[in-house]
Design a protein around this motif. Sequence first.
Motif, PDB file in Angstrom:
ATOM      1  N   LEU A 285       0.835  -1.203   0.000  1.00 51.26           N
ATOM      2  CA  LEU A 285       0.000   0.000   0.000  1.00 51.26           C
ATOM      3  C   LEU A 285       0.873   1.258   0.000  1.00 51.26           C
ATOM      4  O   LEU A 285       0.655   2.199  -0.775  1.00 51.26           O
ATOM      5  CB  LEU A 285      -0.920  -0.027   1.222  1.00 51.26           C
ATOM      6  CG  LEU A 285      -1.986   1.050   1.376  1.00 51.26           C
ATOM      7  CD1 LEU A 285      -3.093   0.540   2.305  1.00 51.26           C
ATOM      8  CD2 LEU A 285      -1.423   2.341   1.952  1.00 51.26           C
TER       9      LEU A 285
ATOM     10  N   ASP B 144       2.963   1.599  -3.264  1.00 55.21           N
ATOM     11  CA  ASP B 144       2.108   2.017  -4.379  1.00 55.21           C
ATOM     12  C   ASP B 144       1.854   3.523  -4.336  1.00 55.21           C
ATOM     13  O   ASP B 144       1.595   4.143  -5.377  1.00 55.21           O
ATOM     14  CB  ASP B 144       0.764   1.280  -4.339  1.00 55.21           C
ATOM     15  CG  ASP B 144       0.873  -0.144  -4.867  1.00 55.21           C
ATOM     16  OD1 ASP B 144       1.928  -0.490  -5.438  1.00 55.21           O
ATOM     17  OD2 ASP B 144      -0.093  -0.916  -4.689  1.00 55.21           O
TER      18      ASP B 144
ATOM     19  N   ILE C 126      -7.969   4.012   2.153  1.00 59.17           N
ATOM     20  CA  ILE C 126      -6.574   4.235   1.774  1.00 59.17           C
ATOM     21  C   ILE C 126      -6.220   5.717   1.673  1.00 59.17           C
ATOM     22  O   ILE C 126      -5.174   6.150   2.174  1.00 59.17           O
ATOM     23  CB  ILE C 126      -6.272   3.507   0.444  1.00 59.17           C
ATOM     24  CG1 ILE C 126      -6.413   1.997   0.642  1.00 59.17           C
ATOM     25  CG2 ILE C 126      -4.866   3.844  -0.048  1.00 59.17           C
ATOM     26  CD1 ILE C 126      -6.291   1.193  -0.637  1.00 59.17           C
TER      27      ILE C 126
END
Length: 213
Positions: free
Chosen positions: A19, A22, A113
């Motif tokens: 995560l 990215d 996120i």
Amino acid sequence: MRLVIADDSALLREGLRLLLEDAGHDVVDSAADGTELVARALEHRPDLVIADIRMPPSHSDEGLRAAHAIRRSWPEAPIMLLSQYVVVAYAAELIGAGTPATGYLLKDRVSDIGRFLESVERVAAGGVVMDPDVIAQVLASQRRSPLDELTPREREVLELMGEGLTNAGIAQRLVVTEGAVEKHTQRLFAKLGLSPDASVHRRVMAVLTLLGG
């Protein structure tokens, strides 16, 4: 941004690493327990340490104790702790020394996120981010305190401050001008007895007052 992450679950460590990478960040190392975390953090001095609170061997507060150990050697260490459950005492203890660059979030927040990454960046930049559920529990169990003197709007501003929002972010959330937020901020600082002092981070102390109820 360079990060060190810690969780006893290899699956969760890998998920968090993917995560963050990215999003353009660099996870320079990871750890599976508190002892490893202290060593890795002090070795790399990253822009942010992200760690689970409950790790081996007792699965109680190893992450919190590791955070204290890191800050004994590196007082300004930026640290975000993740927890499965809200424990207000942990949050209060984490920022009890008035240290900026501190975060405490429920693991569930990672699934949002965008907001999680915003919180990561705020803490790395020196801000304080507290989970909204921590703030809600504190407000639900308050005794008489200086917080009782705050107006509903000032309390809203303080709660959003606790989530790590800047004045601009608070203004956007409340749909008011940044100037209005600044006025509310200065009034709530005065009511909480937080006079201007270069040696005291007033936003941190205001959130600490909120956590202390």
